[in-house]
Write an enzyme that holds these catalytic residues in place. Structure first.
Site, PDB file in Angstrom:
ATOM      1  CD  GLU A 127       5.748   7.571 -40.981  1.00 18.43           C
ATOM      2  OE1 GLU A 127       6.204   8.184 -41.952  1.00 18.43           O
ATOM      3  OE2 GLU A 127       5.639   8.085 -39.847  1.00 18.43           O
ATOM      4  CD  GLU A 146       5.953   7.854 -34.176  1.00 16.86           C
ATOM      5  OE1 GLU A 146       5.519   8.874 -34.715  1.00 16.86           O
ATOM      6  OE2 GLU A 146       6.644   7.006 -34.773  1.00 16.86           O
TER       7      GLU A 146
HETATM    8  O1  G3I Z   1      18.743  19.235 -36.342  1.00 19.89           O
HETATM    9  C1  G3I Z   1      18.376  20.204 -37.334  1.00 19.89           C
HETATM   10  C2  G3I Z   1      18.925  21.556 -36.965  1.00 19.89           C
HETATM   11  O2  G3I Z   1      20.331  21.504 -36.970  1.00 19.89           O
HETATM   12  C3  G3I Z   1      18.414  22.591 -37.971  1.00 19.89           C
HETATM   13  O3  G3I Z   1      18.813  23.860 -37.580  1.00 19.89           O
HETATM   14  C4  G3I Z   1      16.893  22.548 -38.038  1.00 19.89           C
HETATM   15  C5  G3I Z   1      16.343  23.511 -39.081  1.00 19.89           C
HETATM   16  O4  G3I Z   1      15.230  22.965 -39.752  1.00 19.89           O
HETATM   17  O5  G3I Z   1      16.484  21.243 -38.356  1.00 19.89           O
HETATM   18  C6  G3I Z   1      16.869  20.270 -37.415  1.00 19.89           C
HETATM   19  O6  G3I Z   1      16.409  19.029 -37.813  1.00 19.89           O
HETATM   20  C7  G3I Z   1      15.020  18.791 -37.668  1.00 19.89           C
HETATM   21  C8  G3I Z   1      14.842  17.599 -36.759  1.00 19.89           C
HETATM   22  O7  G3I Z   1      13.487  17.254 -36.700  1.00 19.89           O
HETATM   23  C9  G3I Z   1      15.335  17.868 -35.333  1.00 19.89           C
HETATM   24  O8  G3I Z   1      14.555  18.837 -34.719  1.00 19.89           O
HETATM   25  C10 G3I Z   1      14.449  18.525 -39.035  1.00 19.89           C
HETATM   26  O9  G3I Z   1      14.502  19.691 -39.835  1.00 19.89           O
HETATM   27  C11 G3I Z   1      13.014  18.064 -38.901  1.00 19.89           C
HETATM   28  O10 G3I Z   1      12.538  17.666 -40.179  1.00 19.89           O
HETATM   29  C12 G3I Z   1      12.955  16.894 -37.951  1.00 19.89           C
HETATM   30  O11 G3I Z   1      11.597  16.576 -37.781  1.00 19.89           O
HETATM   31  C13 G3I Z   1      11.344  15.292 -37.255  1.00 19.89           C
HETATM   32  C14 G3I Z   1      10.449  14.546 -38.208  1.00 19.89           C
HETATM   33  O12 G3I Z   1      10.122  13.299 -37.661  1.00 19.89           O
HETATM   34  C15 G3I Z   1      11.109  14.319 -39.550  1.00 19.89           C
HETATM   35  O13 G3I Z   1      10.209  13.808 -40.451  1.00 19.89           O
HETATM   36  C16 G3I Z   1      10.632  15.472 -35.918  1.00 19.89           C
HETATM   37  O14 G3I Z   1      11.521  16.048 -34.967  1.00 19.89           O
HETATM   38  C17 G3I Z   1      10.171  14.109 -35.410  1.00 19.89           C
HETATM   39  O15 G3I Z   1       9.365  14.294 -34.286  1.00 19.89           O
HETATM   40  C18 G3I Z   1       9.353  13.434 -36.497  1.00 19.89           C
HETATM   41  O16 G3I Z   1       8.980  12.174 -36.025  1.00 19.89           O
HETATM   42  C19 G3I Z   1       8.104  11.418 -36.850  1.00 19.89           C
HETATM   43  C20 G3I Z   1       8.435   9.955 -36.634  1.00 19.89           C
HETATM   44  O17 G3I Z   1       9.796   9.709 -36.863  1.00 19.89           O
HETATM   45  C21 G3I Z   1       7.582   9.059 -37.496  1.00 19.89           C
HETATM   46  N1  G3I Z   1       6.179   9.330 -37.273  1.00 19.89           N
HETATM   47  C22 G3I Z   1       5.777  10.726 -37.408  1.00 19.89           C
HETATM   48  C23 G3I Z   1       6.616  11.598 -36.500  1.00 19.89           C
HETATM   49  C24 G3I Z   1       6.143  13.034 -36.542  1.00 19.89           C
HETATM   50  O18 G3I Z   1       6.331  13.582 -37.812  1.00 19.89           O
END
Ligand code: G3I
Length: 324
Positions: free
Chosen positions: A107, A230
């Site tokens: 990205e 993805e």
């Molecule tokens: O693990 C913590 C947990 O302990 C906590 O209680 C909770 C509360 O918010 O957060 C959890 O972490 C989250 C993590 O996902 C696991 O679920 C983060 O907040 C959250 O920001 C994170 O989101 C991920 C995101 O990337 C971050 O930008 C998504 O799962 C993941 O699917 C997403 O993936 C991205 C790719 O890497 C790049 N392309 C876009 C794609 C979708 O956004």
């Protein structure tokens, strides 16, 4: 064990989306924690699956120490460069022979085709670009190649169907190849929606098969592999306003909507198959609808974007992509 049961047993409590990101693997400097990622990788190896690694250098999900000088200021260029090299070398060597392809840089280009810079809002800005300049991209690929000369190295990004963005990505990749940078392929993040947006200012206004086809043609004309990464198809249409009463539920995800989603999957897979000589992989962003980033919204907005349902049974979308 059935296929669905096998998936359920192993993936109920983990996602494979976040375990290889910088903050997961190196939460504090030089302490690499591979347990969670190893569990997934070893499961895949034991079951004869191929593994793409995601992602080495990205503007998001980085630990706070990475861009800090430890004294309240910003890290110097030289130190950041060596931190980048240390991370890439350790991680790529750790998974050498198991991970066949890496999203090395994720990205880095914006919707208008410009580089993602340091002057954007928090969450959007790239501190890599801010501190190292655009040369960080070439360096990341060089470090990854040095660590595993056999790995296929990808640039991965979303919204490739937007003409200005696909041109920006093409220009960047061409520049890298002209400089002899070891980049082997481009990942098209495929976070699609059940239909394109009708709002001309919305990114999904461009989310048509023909626009994505242009990206595939452009990138493969450089001799690069193309991988669809993805992949998921959200039920929500960008530009439409939803609220708690219009969020989808198991009851409102009707047979008609399931068929519509299946048709959307089908039209994209028809495109992928037409370009089978250029496209060397299709990866989904999750397995079943009970575990998807699209339902992670704090608003409680549930989505149903994948090929398997909440109980891990195949949906009409699964039949559509398997029917060829
Ligand atoms: O693990 C913590 C947990 O302990 C906590 O209680 C909770 C509360 O918010 O957060 C959890 O972490 C989250 C993590 O996902 C696991 O679920 C983060 O907040 C959250 O920001 C994170 O989101 C991920 C995101 O990337 C971050 O930008 C998504 O799962 C993941 O699917 C997403 O993936 C991205 C790719 O890497 C790049 N392309 C876009 C794609 C979708 O956004």
């Amino acid at each position: 064990m059935t296929h669905a049961a096998l998936l359920k047993a192993h993936f109920n409590s983990v996602t494979a989306e976040n375990e290889m990101k910088f903050e997961s693997l190196q939460r504090t400097e030089n302490n690499f924690t591979y347990d969670a990622a190893d569990r997934i990788v070893n499961f895949a190896v034991e079951n004869n699956m191929k593994i793409r690694g995601h992602a080495l250098v990205w503007h998001s999900q980085n630990p706070s120490w990475l861009f800090s000088n430890g004294a309240g200021g910003t890290v110097s260029r030289d130190v950041l460069q060596s931190r980048m090299r240390n991370h890439i070398s350790n991680v790529v060597r750790h998974f050498r022979g198991k991970v066949y392809a890496w999203d090395v840089v994720n990205e880095a280009i914006m919707e208008d085709g410009s580089y993602r810079s340091g002057s954007l809002a928090d969450g959007q800005r790239s501190r890599w670009h801010e501190i190292l300049g655009e040369g960080y991209i070439a360096q990341a690929f060089r470090y990854a190649h040095e660590a595993d000369p056999d790995a296929k190295l990808f640039y991965n990004d979303f919204y490739n169907y937007i003409p200005a963005k696909q041109q920006g990505i093409y220009n960047m990749l061409k520049g890298l190849l002209d400089q002899g940078v070891p980049v082997h392929g481009v990942g098209l993040q495929a976070h699609f929606n059940i239909e394109p947006s009708t709002v001309s200012t919305n990114q999904a206004y461009y989310q048509h098969v023909a626009n994505l086809e242009e990206a595939i043609k452009l990138y493969s004309s450089l001799g690069l592999e193309v991988q669809v990464t993805e992949l998921d198809v959200s039920l929500y249409i960008p530009g439409v306003t939803y609220n708690a009463s219009t969020f989808y539920t198991a009851a409102t995800f009707t047979d008609e909507l399931k068929a519509k989603q299946a048709a959307r999957y089908r039209e994209f897979f028809e495109l992928f198959r037409r370009y089978r000589s250029a496209i060397t992989g299709v990866t989904f962003w999750g397995i079943a609808d009970d575990n998807t980033w699209l339902s992670e919204f704090s608003s409680g907005r549930k989505d149903f974007p994948l090929l398997f349902d909440d109980d891990h049974n195949p949906k009409p979308a699964f039949d559509a992509v398997m029917d060829f």
